[in-house]
Motif scaffolding. Sequence first.
Motif, PDB file in Angstrom:
ATOM      1  N   SER A 128       0.847  -1.196   0.000  1.00 10.94           N
ATOM      2  CA  SER A 128       0.000   0.000   0.000  1.00 10.94           C
ATOM      3  C   SER A 128       0.884   1.249   0.000  1.00 10.94           C
ATOM      4  O   SER A 128       2.042   1.211   0.405  1.00 10.94           O
ATOM      5  CB  SER A 128      -0.875   0.021   1.250  1.00 10.94           C
ATOM      6  OG  SER A 128      -1.569  -1.196   1.424  1.00 10.94           O
ATOM      7  N   SER A 129       0.314   2.364  -0.463  1.00 10.27           N
ATOM      8  CA  SER A 129       1.002   3.657  -0.365  1.00 10.27           C
ATOM      9  C   SER A 129       0.623   4.295   0.966  1.00 10.27           C
ATOM     10  O   SER A 129      -0.529   4.687   1.163  1.00 10.27           O
ATOM     11  CB  SER A 129       0.595   4.564  -1.529  1.00 10.27           C
ATOM     12  OG  SER A 129       1.044   4.037  -2.748  1.00 10.27           O
ATOM     13  N   ILE A 130       1.594   4.391   1.872  1.00 13.92           N
ATOM     14  CA  ILE A 130       1.339   4.877   3.224  1.00 13.92           C
ATOM     15  C   ILE A 130       2.453   5.857   3.614  1.00 13.92           C
ATOM     16  O   ILE A 130       3.499   5.912   2.961  1.00 13.92           O
ATOM     17  CB  ILE A 130       1.285   3.707   4.240  1.00 13.92           C
ATOM     18  CG1 ILE A 130       2.609   2.924   4.224  1.00 13.92           C
ATOM     19  CG2 ILE A 130       0.108   2.782   3.926  1.00 13.92           C
ATOM     20  CD1 ILE A 130       2.659   1.774   5.217  1.00 13.92           C
ATOM     21  N   PRO A 131       2.259   6.648   4.672  1.00 14.12           N
ATOM     22  CA  PRO A 131       3.318   7.573   5.087  1.00 14.12           C
ATOM     23  C   PRO A 131       4.597   6.854   5.504  1.00 14.12           C
ATOM     24  O   PRO A 131       4.566   5.699   5.948  1.00 14.12           O
ATOM     25  CB  PRO A 131       2.679   8.307   6.276  1.00 14.12           C
ATOM     26  CG  PRO A 131       1.216   8.226   6.030  1.00 14.12           C
ATOM     27  CD  PRO A 131       1.004   6.871   5.413  1.00 14.12           C
ATOM     28  N   VAL A 132       5.703   7.548   5.361  1.00  5.56           N
ATOM     29  CA  VAL A 132       7.009   6.980   5.709  1.00  5.56           C
ATOM     30  C   VAL A 132       7.047   6.527   7.165  1.00  5.56           C
ATOM     31  O   VAL A 132       7.496   5.414   7.473  1.00  5.56           O
ATOM     32  CB  VAL A 132       8.125   8.011   5.436  1.00  5.56           C
ATOM     33  CG1 VAL A 132       9.466   7.507   5.955  1.00  5.56           C
ATOM     34  CG2 VAL A 132       8.215   8.324   3.946  1.00  5.56           C
ATOM     35  N   ASP A 133       6.560   7.375   8.084  1.00  7.67           N
ATOM     36  CA  ASP A 133       6.639   7.013   9.494  1.00  7.67           C
ATOM     37  C   ASP A 133       5.704   5.843   9.828  1.00  7.67           C
ATOM     38  O   ASP A 133       5.970   5.066  10.745  1.00  7.67           O
ATOM     39  CB  ASP A 133       6.354   8.214  10.393  1.00  7.67           C
ATOM     40  CG  ASP A 133       4.966   8.806  10.187  1.00  7.67           C
ATOM     41  OD1 ASP A 133       4.325   8.523   9.155  1.00  7.67           O
ATOM     42  OD2 ASP A 133       4.520   9.564  11.068  1.00  7.67           O
ATOM     43  N   THR A 134       4.621   5.678   9.074  1.00  3.81           N
ATOM     44  CA  THR A 134       3.742   4.527   9.270  1.00  3.81           C
ATOM     45  C   THR A 134       4.475   3.245   8.910  1.00  3.81           C
ATOM     46  O   THR A 134       4.396   2.237   9.629  1.00  3.81           O
ATOM     47  CB  THR A 134       2.464   4.665   8.424  1.00  3.81           C
ATOM     48  OG1 THR A 134       1.771   5.856   8.803  1.00  3.81           O
ATOM     49  CG2 THR A 134       1.534   3.482   8.614  1.00  3.81           C
ATOM     50  N   ALA A 135       5.195   3.257   7.796  1.00  6.38           N
ATOM     51  CA  ALA A 135       5.972   2.083   7.393  1.00  6.38           C
ATOM     52  C   ALA A 135       7.030   1.748   8.441  1.00  6.38           C
ATOM     53  O   ALA A 135       7.252   0.578   8.774  1.00  6.38           O
ATOM     54  CB  ALA A 135       6.623   2.328   6.035  1.00  6.38           C
ATOM     55  N   GLN A 136       7.677   2.759   8.971  1.00  2.00           N
ATOM     56  CA  GLN A 136       8.703   2.524   9.990  1.00  2.00           C
ATOM     57  C   GLN A 136       8.089   1.937  11.259  1.00  2.00           C
ATOM     58  O   GLN A 136       8.688   1.072  11.899  1.00  2.00           O
ATOM     59  CB  GLN A 136       9.435   3.831  10.280  1.00  2.00           C
ATOM     60  CG  GLN A 136      10.273   4.315   9.100  1.00  2.00           C
ATOM     61  CD  GLN A 136      10.789   5.729   9.260  1.00  2.00           C
ATOM     62  OE1 GLN A 136      10.233   6.528  10.025  1.00  2.00           O
ATOM     63  NE2 GLN A 136      11.846   6.065   8.537  1.00  2.00           N
ATOM     64  N   ARG A 137       6.890   2.391  11.601  1.00  3.11           N
ATOM     65  CA  ARG A 137       6.185   1.843  12.757  1.00  3.11           C
ATOM     66  C   ARG A 137       5.816   0.375  12.531  1.00  3.11           C
ATOM     67  O   ARG A 137       5.952  -0.463  13.428  1.00  3.11           O
ATOM     68  CB  ARG A 137       4.938   2.682  13.038  1.00  3.11           C
ATOM     69  CG  ARG A 137       4.219   2.296  14.328  1.00  3.11           C
ATOM     70  CD  ARG A 137       3.186   3.331  14.724  1.00  3.11           C
ATOM     71  NE  ARG A 137       2.097   3.456  13.773  1.00  3.11           N
ATOM     72  CZ  ARG A 137       1.910   4.495  12.967  1.00  3.11           C
ATOM     73  NH1 ARG A 137       2.761   5.503  12.978  1.00  3.11           N
ATOM     74  NH2 ARG A 137       0.879   4.530  12.143  1.00  3.11           N
ATOM     75  N   HIS A 138       5.363   0.054  11.333  1.00  3.53           N
ATOM     76  CA  HIS A 138       5.048  -1.340  11.005  1.00  3.53           C
ATOM     77  C   HIS A 138       6.296  -2.221  11.087  1.00  3.53           C
ATOM     78  O   HIS A 138       6.237  -3.353  11.575  1.00  3.53           O
ATOM     79  CB  HIS A 138       4.476  -1.443   9.589  1.00  3.53           C
ATOM     80  CG  HIS A 138       3.134  -0.798   9.431  1.00  3.53           C
ATOM     81  ND1 HIS A 138       2.575  -0.537   8.193  1.00  3.53           N
ATOM     82  CD2 HIS A 138       2.228  -0.346  10.346  1.00  3.53           C
ATOM     83  CE1 HIS A 138       1.390   0.026   8.352  1.00  3.53           C
ATOM     84  NE2 HIS A 138       1.166   0.154   9.651  1.00  3.53           N
TER      85      HIS A 138
ATOM     86  N   PRO B 190       5.688  -0.170  -2.002  1.00  2.07           N
ATOM     87  CA  PRO B 190       4.630   0.401  -2.830  1.00  2.07           C
ATOM     88  C   PRO B 190       4.962   0.270  -4.311  1.00  2.07           C
ATOM     89  O   PRO B 190       6.123   0.027  -4.680  1.00  2.07           O
ATOM     90  CB  PRO B 190       4.587   1.864  -2.387  1.00  2.07           C
ATOM     91  CG  PRO B 190       5.974   2.135  -1.898  1.00  2.07           C
ATOM     92  CD  PRO B 190       6.424   0.863  -1.253  1.00  2.07           C
ATOM     93  N   VAL B 191       3.948   0.436  -5.137  1.00  4.18           N
ATOM     94  CA  VAL B 191       4.109   0.168  -6.567  1.00  4.18           C
ATOM     95  C   VAL B 191       3.654   1.356  -7.403  1.00  4.18           C
ATOM     96  O   VAL B 191       2.905   2.218  -6.961  1.00  4.18           O
ATOM     97  CB  VAL B 191       3.304  -1.077  -6.988  1.00  4.18           C
ATOM     98  CG1 VAL B 191       3.752  -2.291  -6.173  1.00  4.18           C
ATOM     99  CG2 VAL B 191       1.792  -0.867  -6.831  1.00  4.18           C
TER     100      VAL B 191
END
Length: 297
Positions: free
Chosen positions: A99-109, A124-125
């Motif tokens: 998915s296209s998500i915020p940078v900090d969201t990806a880091q949290r995941h 993301p694609v």
Amino acid sequence: MMRTSLTVGFLGTGIMGSPMVRRIAGAGYRVAAWNRTRDKAAPLVSAGVGIVDQARDAVCDADVVVCMLSSGPACDSLLLGERGIIAAMRAGSVLIVMSSIPVDTAQRHAHAAAAHGIGYLDAPVSGGERGAQDGTLAIMAGGDADVFERSRALLQTMGRPTRIGPAGTGQLAKLVNQMMVASTIATVAEAMLLAEQGGADPAQVRAALLGGFADSTILRQHAARMITRDFTPGGPAKYQVKDTKTALAFARNVGLSLPVLGLVDDLFSDMVEHGDGELDHSALIRELRRRNGLPDS
């Protein structure tokens, strides 16, 4: 088709997710798919995909879980927490959030996944529905190099994967991509409108520009949609706005002013406010016509 012993859980079978699942299953992976609306996933049965009612059922035995939901909050809701998907995955498996998500969201995941012994990629694609169907997506991955290499073959069933750097940098690359896409769509829409109002045939102008310095995928695909008025969503405008706003917020966090992107974001925001958010982002030309007092013809 060569079968593989790897099992894949796929979460989210919408416009992009459905053809991506078909590519994975067609490459010989065993796939269990989940979608919030089960009926939208049902056609995948003919491709050999198992459909499950609960997201946890798709991931508990999977070697790799692919998440293709609509937004950061949607991913957070499904992935995190004691009853979330990450907690249901087995140690040693890999989570790939496409998915296209915020940078900090990806880091949290990534942090949550690591706490459960799970490898993580944000990947993301770009390429739209056509790229998903053809398996030619540009895939921008962030995460550990060893997790990327373990996942490379699976990612290659969907397109061309490139590791950018650590977790979050895949999303950063996607923001850069979306900035360029949104700005180019806006420029092409203005160009087609100028050609039309100046007395030229926009279709002939487009044809003349192909192969020159102004040529691009946007000119080839999206200008054609503008000319034929075919705004069936490959990339809905409401998601384009999500990405432009995410990019502007990230830019502010790193101390940057991006004036061109700000103007483009205003255009897409007005487009969505005027009821065109479900249309393809090439329908931005409708917003330009509105601003100029022209009929949508």
